[in-house]
Each structure stands twice: as C-alpha cells, then as structure tokens.
Design a protein around this motif. Sequence first.
Motif, PDB file in Angstrom:
ATOM      1  N   ARG A1040      -8.548  11.843  24.189  1.00  0.00           N
ATOM      2  CA  ARG A1040      -7.794  10.982  23.284  1.00  0.00           C
ATOM      3  C   ARG A1040      -7.672  11.556  21.886  1.00  0.00           C
ATOM      4  O   ARG A1040      -6.894  11.028  21.077  1.00  0.00           O
ATOM      5  CB  ARG A1040      -8.454   9.595  23.227  1.00  0.00           C
ATOM      6  N   ASP A1041      -8.407  12.597  21.567  1.00  0.00           N
ATOM      7  CA  ASP A1041      -8.261  13.176  20.239  1.00  0.00           C
ATOM      8  C   ASP A1041      -6.916  13.851  20.057  1.00  0.00           C
ATOM      9  O   ASP A1041      -6.500  14.122  18.916  1.00  0.00           O
ATOM     10  CB  ASP A1041      -9.392  14.166  19.962  1.00  0.00           C
ATOM     11  N   LEU A1042      -6.220  14.136  21.161  1.00  0.00           N
ATOM     12  CA  LEU A1042      -4.869  14.701  21.081  1.00  0.00           C
ATOM     13  C   LEU A1042      -3.806  13.771  21.654  1.00  0.00           C
ATOM     14  O   LEU A1042      -2.615  14.055  21.545  1.00  0.00           O
ATOM     15  CB  LEU A1042      -4.812  16.038  21.828  1.00  0.00           C
ATOM     16  N   LEU A1043      -4.245  12.706  22.270  1.00  0.00           N
ATOM     17  CA  LEU A1043      -3.289  11.819  22.927  1.00  0.00           C
ATOM     18  C   LEU A1043      -2.307  11.212  21.929  1.00  0.00           C
ATOM     19  O   LEU A1043      -1.108  11.095  22.214  1.00  0.00           O
ATOM     20  CB  LEU A1043      -4.048  10.727  23.678  1.00  0.00           C
ATOM     21  N   TRP A1044      -2.792  10.813  20.740  1.00  0.00           N
ATOM     22  CA  TRP A1044      -1.910  10.151  19.768  1.00  0.00           C
ATOM     23  C   TRP A1044      -0.786  11.072  19.302  1.00  0.00           C
ATOM     24  O   TRP A1044       0.328  10.606  19.035  1.00  0.00           O
ATOM     25  CB  TRP A1044      -2.741   9.656  18.586  1.00  0.00           C
ATOM     26  N   LEU A1045      -1.065  12.396  19.235  1.00  0.00           N
ATOM     27  CA  LEU A1045      -0.003  13.320  18.835  1.00  0.00           C
ATOM     28  C   LEU A1045       1.117  13.346  19.867  1.00  0.00           C
ATOM     29  O   LEU A1045       2.302  13.347  19.522  1.00  0.00           O
ATOM     30  CB  LEU A1045      -0.592  14.722  18.656  1.00  0.00           C
ATOM     31  N   HIS A1046       0.737  13.386  21.136  1.00  0.00           N
ATOM     32  CA  HIS A1046       1.756  13.402  22.188  1.00  0.00           C
ATOM     33  C   HIS A1046       2.511  12.084  22.234  1.00  0.00           C
ATOM     34  O   HIS A1046       3.743  12.066  22.459  1.00  0.00           O
ATOM     35  CB  HIS A1046       1.082  13.678  23.530  1.00  0.00           C
ATOM     36  N   GLU A1047       1.814  10.976  21.977  1.00  0.00           N
ATOM     37  CA  GLU A1047       2.488   9.673  21.996  1.00  0.00           C
ATOM     38  C   GLU A1047       3.446   9.538  20.818  1.00  0.00           C
ATOM     39  O   GLU A1047       4.529   8.923  20.942  1.00  0.00           O
ATOM     40  CB  GLU A1047       1.435   8.561  21.962  1.00  0.00           C
ATOM     41  N   ILE A1048       3.102  10.099  19.697  1.00  0.00           N
ATOM     42  CA  ILE A1048       4.051  10.082  18.561  1.00  0.00           C
ATOM     43  C   ILE A1048       5.273  10.925  18.895  1.00  0.00           C
ATOM     44  O   ILE A1048       6.407  10.553  18.577  1.00  0.00           O
ATOM     45  CB  ILE A1048       3.343  10.583  17.287  1.00  0.00           C
ATOM     46  N   PHE A1049       5.045  12.085  19.594  1.00  0.00           N
ATOM     47  CA  PHE A1049       6.192  12.900  20.003  1.00  0.00           C
ATOM     48  C   PHE A1049       7.089  12.130  20.968  1.00  0.00           C
ATOM     49  O   PHE A1049       8.325  12.227  20.892  1.00  0.00           O
ATOM     50  CB  PHE A1049       5.694  14.178  20.672  1.00  0.00           C
ATOM     51  N   LEU A1050       6.484  11.323  21.802  1.00  0.00           N
ATOM     52  CA  LEU A1050       7.264  10.528  22.750  1.00  0.00           C
ATOM     53  C   LEU A1050       7.840   9.264  22.123  1.00  0.00           C
ATOM     54  O   LEU A1050       8.586   8.544  22.796  1.00  0.00           O
ATOM     55  CB  LEU A1050       6.395  10.147  23.961  1.00  0.00           C
ATOM     56  N   GLY A1051       7.508   8.979  20.854  1.00  0.00           N
ATOM     57  CA  GLY A1051       8.014   7.776  20.192  1.00  0.00           C
ATOM     58  C   GLY A1051       7.259   6.524  20.558  1.00  0.00           C
ATOM     59  O   GLY A1051       7.729   5.417  20.278  1.00  0.00           O
ATOM     60  N   ARG A1052       6.087   6.661  21.107  1.00  0.00           N
ATOM     61  CA  ARG A1052       5.279   5.499  21.473  1.00  0.00           C
ATOM     62  C   ARG A1052       4.297   5.224  20.340  1.00  0.00           C
ATOM     63  O   ARG A1052       3.105   5.490  20.435  1.00  0.00           O
ATOM     64  CB  ARG A1052       4.537   5.759  22.785  1.00  0.00           C
ATOM     65  N   PHE A1053       4.824   4.649  19.222  1.00  0.00           N
ATOM     66  CA  PHE A1053       4.018   4.497  18.019  1.00  0.00           C
ATOM     67  C   PHE A1053       2.908   3.483  18.208  1.00  0.00           C
ATOM     68  O   PHE A1053       1.805   3.663  17.689  1.00  0.00           O
ATOM     69  CB  PHE A1053       4.924   4.104  16.836  1.00  0.00           C
ATOM     70  N   SER A1054       3.206   2.409  18.860  1.00  0.00           N
ATOM     71  CA  SER A1054       2.170   1.398  19.066  1.00  0.00           C
ATOM     72  C   SER A1054       1.032   1.959  19.908  1.00  0.00           C
ATOM     73  O   SER A1054      -0.151   1.709  19.624  1.00  0.00           O
ATOM     74  CB  SER A1054       2.773   0.161  19.738  1.00  0.00           C
ATOM     75  N   SER A1055       1.393   2.706  20.942  1.00  0.00           N
ATOM     76  CA  SER A1055       0.348   3.339  21.762  1.00  0.00           C
ATOM     77  C   SER A1055      -0.429   4.360  20.940  1.00  0.00           C
ATOM     78  O   SER A1055      -1.655   4.495  21.081  1.00  0.00           O
ATOM     79  CB  SER A1055       0.968   4.016  22.984  1.00  0.00           C
ATOM     80  N   ALA A1056       0.277   5.071  20.084  1.00  0.00           N
ATOM     81  CA  ALA A1056      -0.402   6.027  19.213  1.00  0.00           C
ATOM     82  C   ALA A1056      -1.357   5.315  18.267  1.00  0.00           C
ATOM     83  O   ALA A1056      -2.455   5.818  17.978  1.00  0.00           O
ATOM     84  CB  ALA A1056       0.624   6.837  18.441  1.00  0.00           C
ATOM     85  N   ALA A1057      -0.940   4.147  17.784  1.00  0.00           N
ATOM     86  CA  ALA A1057      -1.819   3.381  16.908  1.00  0.00           C
ATOM     87  C   ALA A1057      -3.094   2.967  17.638  1.00  0.00           C
ATOM     88  O   ALA A1057      -4.203   3.033  17.088  1.00  0.00           O
ATOM     89  CB  ALA A1057      -1.074   2.155  16.370  1.00  0.00           C
ATOM     90  N   GLU A1058      -2.929   2.512  18.867  1.00  0.00           N
ATOM     91  CA  GLU A1058      -4.106   2.138  19.653  1.00  0.00           C
ATOM     92  C   GLU A1058      -5.013   3.342  19.887  1.00  0.00           C
ATOM     93  O   GLU A1058      -6.241   3.252  19.796  1.00  0.00           O
ATOM     94  CB  GLU A1058      -3.664   1.541  20.992  1.00  0.00           C
ATOM     95  N   SER A1059      -4.412   4.484  20.192  1.00  0.00           N
ATOM     96  CA  SER A1059      -5.208   5.690  20.451  1.00  0.00           C
ATOM     97  C   SER A1059      -5.956   6.120  19.201  1.00  0.00           C
ATOM     98  O   SER A1059      -7.142   6.473  19.249  1.00  0.00           O
ATOM     99  CB  SER A1059      -4.308   6.822  20.943  1.00  0.00           C
ATOM    100  N   LEU A1060      -5.264   6.075  18.050  1.00  0.00           N
ATOM    101  CA  LEU A1060      -5.912   6.462  16.807  1.00  0.00           C
ATOM    102  C   LEU A1060      -7.022   5.488  16.434  1.00  0.00           C
ATOM    103  O   LEU A1060      -8.095   5.892  15.965  1.00  0.00           O
ATOM    104  CB  LEU A1060      -4.875   6.520  15.686  1.00  0.00           C
ATOM    105  N   HIS A1061      -6.751   4.202  16.629  1.00  0.00           N
ATOM    106  CA  HIS A1061      -7.759   3.181  16.313  1.00  0.00           C
ATOM    107  C   HIS A1061      -9.011   3.377  17.184  1.00  0.00           C
ATOM    108  O   HIS A1061     -10.149   3.345  16.696  1.00  0.00           O
ATOM    109  CB  HIS A1061      -7.154   1.800  16.527  1.00  0.00           C
ATOM    110  N   ALA A1102       1.159   1.728  13.585  1.00  0.00           N
ATOM    111  CA  ALA A1102       1.396   0.334  13.977  1.00  0.00           C
ATOM    112  C   ALA A1102       2.564  -0.255  13.199  1.00  0.00           C
ATOM    113  O   ALA A1102       3.388  -1.003  13.746  1.00  0.00           O
ATOM    114  CB  ALA A1102       0.121  -0.481  13.747  1.00  0.00           C
ATOM    115  N   ALA A1103       2.625   0.078  11.925  1.00  0.00           N
ATOM    116  CA  ALA A1103       3.744  -0.421  11.128  1.00  0.00           C
ATOM    117  C   ALA A1103       5.059   0.189  11.586  1.00  0.00           C
ATOM    118  O   ALA A1103       6.102  -0.476  11.587  1.00  0.00           O
ATOM    119  CB  ALA A1103       3.501  -0.118   9.646  1.00  0.00           C
ATOM    120  N   ALA A1104       4.997   1.479  12.021  1.00  0.00           N
ATOM    121  CA  ALA A1104       6.226   2.119  12.502  1.00  0.00           C
ATOM    122  C   ALA A1104       6.654   1.546  13.845  1.00  0.00           C
ATOM    123  O   ALA A1104       7.859   1.445  14.125  1.00  0.00           O
ATOM    124  CB  ALA A1104       6.001   3.631  12.623  1.00  0.00           C
TER     125      ALA A1104
END
Length: 1302
Positions: A1040-1061, A1102-1104
């Motif tokens: 998960r330390d890299l998952l948020w980067l891939h989710e941001i690339f895919l435009g899944r911001f909410s999922s990226a927020a959860e991963s970062l949190h 999350a805001a995005a």
Amino acid sequence: MFSPASKKPNLGLQNQRSSGHGGASGSRTPLPRSPRLSVLARLPLDSKSEKGANLDQIQPVYIGEFPQLVRNAQANLHQKGPPGISGGMDKGTCLSWILCGNQLFIWSHVSGVASQRCVALELPSFVYVDEDHGANSRPGDGWILCAIEWDRTSKSSEKLARECSSIGIIICNQKTRALLYWPNIYSENGRSSVSWFPSHDESEEMTPSREGKVNPSRRPNQRWIGTSGSKDPSPVNSLIVSPVPGSTCNECIALLCQSNGELWCFRCSPSGISREKVVQVFGAPFSRESDCGAPVMNKRYSRSLTWRHQVVSGDESNRQFFLLTDHEIQCWSVDLGPERKVLKWWSHEIVGSDNDLGIKKDLAGQKHVWLLDLQVSDNGKELTVLVATFCKDRVSSSSYTQYSLLTMQYKSSENISKEHGGSSNVRVLEKKAPIQVILPKARVEEEDFLFSMRLRIGGRPSGSTMVLSGDGIATVAQYWRGATRLYQFDLPWDAGKVIDASVLPAMDDGEEGAWVVLTEKAGVWAIPEKAVLLGGVEPPERSLSRKGSSNEGSSEEEKRSMAFGGNIAPRRVSSEAWDAGDRQRPVSISISQRNAQDEEAEALVGRLFHAFLYSGQVDGVLEKLKVSGAFDKDGEKNIFARASKSIVDALAKHWTTTRGAEIVAMAVVSSQLLEKQQRHQRFLHFLALTKCHEGLSFRQRGSLHAIMEHGEKLAALIQLRELQSAVSQSKSSEGDSLNNSSSSEISGSLWELIQLVGEKARRNNVLLMDRENAEVFYSRVSDLEEFFSCISQHLPYIVGGKSIVTQIHRTCEIANACAAIIRAAITYKNAQQSWYPSSEGITPWYCQGLVRSGLWSLASLILQLLKEAEGLDSSMKSELFSHLEELADCLLEAYAVSIAAKIEREEEYKGLQAEYWTRRDVLLDFMYQQIKDVVASRCQGIESGSKISEQKDAILKELVGPLVTISRRHAGYKTLWTICCDLNDMEFLRSLMYESMGLKQGRFSNYVFEQCYKNHHYAKLLRLGEEFQEDLSSFLLRHRDLLWLHEIFLGRFSSAAESLHSLALSQDDDSAAATEEYSDIEKRDQSLTDRRRLLDLSKIAAAAGREPGFEMKIKRIEADLHILKLQEEVQGLCDFEKRLLNPKELIEICLKSGNRELILRAFDVFAWTSSPVRKTHKTLLSECWMSAASQDDWATTYKAAIAEGWSDEENLQLVKNTVLFQASKRCYGPEAQSYDGGFEEVLPLLKEDVDFMKMKEPGSSVEAIIMQHPDFPEAGKLMLMAVVMGKFGGGENEEDLAMQEE
C-alpha cells in the motif's frame, strides 16, 4: 522328505517313457542333452498358444545348462565308470563349480550361455593320496570351495551387468586336508595354484608349491591335524574365507574347522600358505570312554562355521564369525591383520534345560537332539539353525525323526564386547519365534546322513528356507500363519542329485531372490515364488519310519511314487488341486481364484482375436465378452489390457541363447518389434469393430489408456532399436573391421544399460533366466519404465569411472536414448489420438515417478559434467548442453502433467509441486548461466565499448531461444526476468507480460512487479502499471505504500485518500508489508512528520474526490493530524519508544508519567478519538479524571482557605490553576473541541445530568468519580467548584456559578 533317492531308470526306459507319454504330459522335462532345452522345458507339448512368460509356474524353471567344457568332461568321465561329482554354488559371487576328475570348472550361473565364461583348473593328483589309509579319496568326493571377490566394494549394478573380473578360489579336501589356492582365476598370472598339506609334525609347515607341484621328499604322510597320528582322523566340515583389507597382492584369511572342534587359521597369498592352530580350547566334551578307560573326544562336536556379515568393508580389520557346536552357538572374532588373533566373544547354549534359550532336552519321548547347520541373515542379526530330534512314540513305540528350524536374534539392548569373554551370564541371543517344525514325523536316518544336510536361507517367498540332504533332495519350507508348507524340488526325469542351492541376487538391496538349484546332470534350475506358494503342501501327519505306517492313503501314495521310478513327487501338487478340497493357505486360494475367474475370460479374448485375424468376422463377440466378465475390472487388471500386454511382451520363439549378443546387430530385433506393433494395431481394430473400444472408453478409461500405452512403448522401443543400430554402425565404422560390431556395442553405455535392464528383468522373473539380457529387454515392452529406473539407480556405474571425455560421450548416448523414447511415445500418441479416451486424472507412463527420477538423475549428472568440463572442446560442451535442454523440457513437462492429473483426481499435490519448482529453477538457472559463459567466451576478442555490448546482446538473443520457450511453458519467471534485464529489452518484457501464462502460479507480470518493488525500481513499476493497470492494482494491495500513487494515476482519488490514510496510521510492524517474503524490505520507519505529510495528501485526495461524505473523511483526517501532533508534544516531554502509538497507548503513557501537562494531553487525545473509542475506554477516561484530581493538594488548600479566610475571588483564582479545572474546561467548556460528539455523551459532568437509573453507579459522571477521591470529604466544595468553573469557561458568569454551588 530327506529320504534316500529312489533308483533311477536307465536311459532306454527314459526314452520309452518319453515317447509313450510325450503327448499327454505337458510338464515333462526333456533330457539335458536334447535340443532347444530352454524352450521345451517350459512350453507344454500340447500347447498351441503363445503365452510367453505366463506359463506353468508350479514347475521348476530351467535357466541354464552346463558349459560345454563341463559337459565334455562329464561325458569322458562317464565312460570310465560312475563318476564321483562334487560341486556347489557361491551366493556372493553367483558362481557355480563342479569337480570332474582332477578338473575344477567354475562359471557364473546367472549369465547367458553365449556370454558364459567357464574356467577350468587342474588339480594335482597327489592331493587325493592317503599313504596311511590307502587311496580311498575319490576325485569327486568331499571338497569344500570358497570364492573370494577382491572388489567387494563394487555396487550391485556392476556385479549384475558384468561378470566378476577378479576372483580368488580356495578349495579343501575334507578327507586329506589338502588346501589349494588360486589368487585370481580370471588372470593368467593368478591361475597358478598354491598348495598346502598337513605334515608328520604338526608344528612343521609344508613349503608352498607352485603349479600344484610338491617336493617328493616332503610328500605328506597324511597324519591328521590335531590327532597326533590317530587312525581315525577328524574330517573338515566347514571352511570360510575373507580378503585381507588393504592388501594389494590378493591375500586372504581362511578359517578351517574340524568335526572334533579344532579351528585352524590360514593366511593365503600368491607366495604361499601359512597356518596356525587357534590356541583357545573349545572345550569339546568327551562323549564316551575307550575300552581302556581313556576318554575319547566327540568327533561331531563342531557342525558349521559362518561369517556374521557376509560382506567385508574396505577398512574393516576385524570380523566376527559363528561356530555351531553340538549344543551351542559360539561367536568368535578374527584379526585380519598380520597378528591373526582369534578371540572368543560369547557363547549361547541352545540345547539345555531352559526352553526360553533354545531347545529343552530330556523331554518325554525325546531321545537325542542334533544341531545340523547354521545360517545367518544378511544383516547379521538373525541366526537360523536346522535341528533334528530323535523321538519315540510312547503309544506305538515307533521311532521317528522330527526336523525343525530355530530362529534366534540379537537382543536389542545387548552390546557385547570382548571383555565378556565366554561368560555364560550374558545372554546375547533370544528366540525370535517359537521353534518351527517343518517335518513332524520322518523316518529315522543314520547319523552320517543327518550331518550331510545343509540349510539355505534368503530366497523367495520371503522367510522361506531350503534344506539339502545328502542324497540329493532339495526341499523348500515356507512358514505362514502358523502352518508349514513344503515344496520338494523334483524333476520328472532323471537329472541326478541336487548338488547345491543358492539364491539369485536381487537388483535392489534388501530384497530376496529366487531359489536356484544346481543338479548333477541337468544344469541349473530355478524355483519360482509361485511354485512354492501353489505347489507347497502341508507335512504329512504320519510316521515315515522304516517300520511302516497305519495310514493307508499314504502307503498308496508311496507305491504310486515307486511305480514311476521315484521321479514324480506325489507331494508336489498343481493349482488344480485347490478346487478339490485340499487344505491350502489363503494367499494360495486368492491366486487360484484370480486364475479361475480371469484366465477363462483372457483365453476367450485370445481365441476371439485369433479368429478375427483369420476370418475378420466379429459377429456376437461383444455379447460373449460381456458374459465372460471381460469388462468387470479396470486398469492393468482388465482382461483386454492383459491381452494387449501379452501381445507386446511375447517372447520370440526363434531367439535362442546360443546366438549371443550378436542378435542385437541383426534385423530380427526390429522385425519382431514391427510384427508386435502390427499385431497390436490389429488388436485395436478388433476392439473397435466389436464395440469393445466404445465400452472401454466410457467405463474403463484406465484399461484403454493402458492398452494405448503399450503401443506407445512399442513405438519407443522401435525408435530405441534404430538409435542403437546407428550407434553400433558409428562405432563399428571407427574400428578396423566390421566384425567387431558386437564388441563395439558392448563398449557403449546404451548397450550396458540395456544389459542392466534385461538382467534385472531376468532376476525378477526366473522364467526368463535362460534368455539373453538384450532379448529380455526388447521383449518386455510393458516394463519400459525400468529403463529409467536403472538410470536412476545405476547411472554412476554406467557412466562413471572413466575420463571426462568418455563420460560425456557415454552420457550423451544415454540422454539421446531417453529423449528418443519420450519423443517416440508422444509422436505415437499424437498420431493415434482418436483411439485415446479422456485423459482426465490419468498420468501417462512417461510422466510417472520412475521416469522422472531417471531423467533427473541424468540431468543432474550433466550439470556436474558441465561444471567439470572446463578447458574441453566447445563442440563437446555444446552437445552436452543441447541434451540438457531436451531432458529439462521432458522432465518439466512430466512434472506439469503429473501435477495436473493429481489436481484432477483431487489428490495432494503440494509436495510434488514444490519439487517441480525447485528442480525447474535449478535447471533453468544453470542453463542460463551456461549460455552467459558461452557469450562471454565468444566476446573475449572484442574491444570494450558499445560494440561489445551490442555483440553480446545479439549472441545472447540467438542462444536463449530454446531456454525462453521452456521457461514460458513452465513459468520460469526468474529466468525470463533475468534475460530481459540482461538484454535491457522492455519491449520483450512487455510481450511476455501480456501472455496469459502460469495462471495457477501467478502471472509473469506479478513476478515482474515483485522484482521491481524488491529492487526499489518504483518508477519502472508504476510505468509498467500504466499498461497493466488491473494487474498492478492487485499486486499493490499487498504494497500500500505505492498503491495510492497508482490510484491517483487511475483517477481514483477517494480510494487514494483511503490508502494514504491507512498507510499513515499503519503500525511499523505491519505497515508496508502484507507478506513475509518482502517484510524485511518493506518495513520502513516512518517519522511522525512523514505520517503527517501522508495525512495531508490524504486530505487533499479526499477533497479532490468529492464523493458523498467526503467532509466527514476530512474531519477524521484532521483529527488524526491532531493526535499525531499530540504524540510529537508528548515525545518532547517524555522519553519512550519512537514509533506510532495508538490512542490508548498514548493515554496510558501520559497517565504513567505523572506530569501535569501530559495528563492534560491525555484529555486532548480522548477528544480527537471517536465516540466509540471513548465509550470503549470509559474506565481509562475515569482514571484520567482521578489522576487530574490527584495533581493538586485539595485538603491543604481547603484548610488554608478556612484558616486565612479567603474570599470567593481568591478561591476562584486558586481553582483556575488546578488541573481539574483545566481538564473540565478542555472537555466541557464553551470552547471545547472534539471529533464525533462530545464528552457528555459518554461521561456527563454532574450527577444531575445523569439518568436516574445510572445515577447510583460510581463512575456515572465526573462528579461521581471525584467524590471517590480521598480529599473530597474535606475539599469537595472546592473540587466541585473547579469542575463547574471549567464548564462555564473560567467562572465569568458568577450567577450561574452561585446557582450551581447552591
């Protein structure tokens, strides 16, 4: 049993009987001199069908005739009068010997006639001379022979495939004591004999002689050893020999035992024979007194002498041996070094007063007990004694002899050493089982006849024993489930006496071999295991004494036996007797039932198939076969599968033992295999036309698959035969003459392997012993797996022991044969695919464990040879490497198919899969390293720079093609990844990742991601994720330390927020690594600053994303930011472990510190946790309030206020400085901040705010908690003032405060 042989009819009567009964009896044995003895002896005269090896196994099986030299000597000796024949068999060396006149003939009884090598040795005439008692020792009588194999460390495979090349012989005349020694009968120099004779003076040694010559002045006067001129000498009854370890001049030790108990030790070498008498006295009892009153020594004291362990290791300098006396077993040891010390270790009384120790004497009806012979098991732990007991029936007063076997074994707890000496207090042996009576009542014999009996052990069936009597009768005793069954070896025609018996050595250690018997006139015969099981009968419950018997049936039986000249043994019954009501063993019944139920159906299939071959008609065949039960069984037991096996395993009638190894150089082998293939194909057409194929396809898939596998093996053997022919022609073309084709084949590794497989088949089936090894190999088509089994077990012998170049050539020859076999089988299967049933759950024969083991052994040897092949010709290494590639492909494919079949059968496959993966990686890694070495060697002359890099890449791409193919097919991801990295070819890597391969082990893309992550190539990993988005998403679920980067690339911001949190709040011990494999890499110590940064990114993501409810997510993130900030503050005030703490841990640290500031921080932590956390840890919250109240001395303050008369303003100002006030203001004040509700929901401030039902609880409110404080009785007013002031923000609203106080 054990009775004197009946008078044999003359030759004319034999011929008359042959002509009169030849057509009626199918079990008659032809005359030893008759042509085609090996075939006629096993084929019934009235049989019209080919059954190959499936003949009548109830009868003995002829396996070899005497060598021509022996037959000629016997014929010459017979013309001079009735010859005296002496001979025997040596189990260790598989040698048979016969003494005809003054010639000693020695040959191997396990070799075919063509390859049989017979050695003739001359005995000097004076060894028979007895000057004191006359020339009463005939040339053929009374000899003991021992063979010494100098290379005892050679493995069983070498002994089986080749005859022993270095054998020493010691022979002793039992009457004259003459001792002759040949150091090596297979060497011209070693055929010169060394002689020894007893002298007048026992202390005088006879000068050794060469070539059998002795000085006439020193010719012995035949005074017996240890008798001092006695006229009644004690004969030699036992002789054992042992090679001297470390000796390079064929030196050995011989131990000779006389009947009176004297033991002599001889040291034999090519230079001479020396001897010395063992100093220890046996203590042989004096059995009687002479006429003058002097005691006379017991001449039957010692009975047998044998080594404890038959094989001596190369560094063993001391050996133990057993001596059987008239009442006990003695254990001795002999020093094989120069000192030749013989020491007694222990003795065990067998015949005595204690029945637990052996045999109890002086029982009712028991008159005398004789211990006749002793044999020791191969492991040296079990001892079997043949016992004869003279008894007298108290009812009928008739005398009889009872024969039995006593088996003793070492006690597991005893560790006897030489210090015990001959102490009788130490019991070394114990009974393994009760005494086994093999013949309860037999006729009374003379003592000389009893002592002529010999015991043999170790043959099949397991646990069976053989007893040889002096009149030439051999009887096998089998003890099973409390009952003894006897099988008497008996030939229908006069074959002379049984000279000796032995056991065929088995290919595998620890297994028994078949019994083999050396006859006086008819060569060597074997007794199949089935013959003992089915042909054995229970001992007769009657007396066989010379006084007759009251059993009339037994008397009639004896009369019938005499009517046939004693050649037909009525005690040996055939399998037809089992249906006549005879008492038989359960195992025999099961065998006969199988025959009765299946043989008729199998015979019907054979007749119908033959009718189809002649007429082509199949009308009504299916109905007949259904009625016969041909479809009842599945697998190899099915009738059709057995019929198919009989076709492919049929022995050719015109392959004879007289044509030898040259048979494989002729087209007859190929033609016979082609005939079998055609016949098998016709059998498939027969199954198809009769609709049997359809029935087998649906109901007995295993049977039909076995039938088709017979065709595969036939095709494989045809291909192997062609390969062998090519190898033979290639070798012969290199020689000087084409006549050396046979010798050239024999020198090849493929030929030796064929010989080894054929020899193993001959040893396991004595019906094939009269056939040549190559003939057996090419005939036993269904046992082709044994080809690979022998590779697995005996490959070092086949290839090793030679130069590295020769080893490589021999290894390539075997590897080429293995690949040809498997290719031919697969080609046949592809061509005949329409005949095959569904293969679900079926493992092909070339994927079985035996084949895999053989291929792996061969591949491992090639790995070793390639490691040692430095400096050799590159073409030789290239050839070896190409064979390794082919073998690796075959082996890995076999594993893959086997695992798939196990999965389809829902069997456990994890162990096999782990073995598959391990060996796959070993092979692929090694092959790639070899390719890299080749690339490096080719680029040695190129100058450094970009040019050499391009050249290396071009050569590497050219060479790795086959390796990439194998790696793709078998998910060799490690090798593929390494190749792509070395070539730096991302396009090739992407093309491999796009392939859907290895789904059960994981995609190649997953392996690539793991390697990138492991090597910290995060940029490459994320770039690959742009093309393989879903694969990377699945992979990053564990990272998960890299998952948020891939989710941001895919435009899944909410999922990226959860991963970062989640990543920001993850603990250090389980944050980044979800798997143990990379836990050491992914564990990174994140600072609180890094975590705050991740939370800030999570807030932005999350805001995005702006999904419904994102405001609450942001608030939760902000609360976690507050908690992280609080931990930073706590770390500044308190020293503790630098890691992320959960809220409970942080609060507990604050409470334990006792610091006023930290206690207030505990309330801050509670404020930024969620309401469920506050409810869950309500007790901890109560502890916080109690700790806050304890931070100030309320009692002292209250007393000071009363004493000094403080005003209300002064009291209010004092209360504001207390921790209790500040905590109340933080939790309940107007400016109090918290997440997910306030403190009032969990813990109200005052009692009046609590529900009536909960008011009486001690921790229902803050007021209730502080009321439990020790200072509350005195300073409760001040404490409540502090709490209330905190709620109203510091007491600014005095009216409200006054109301609360009231």
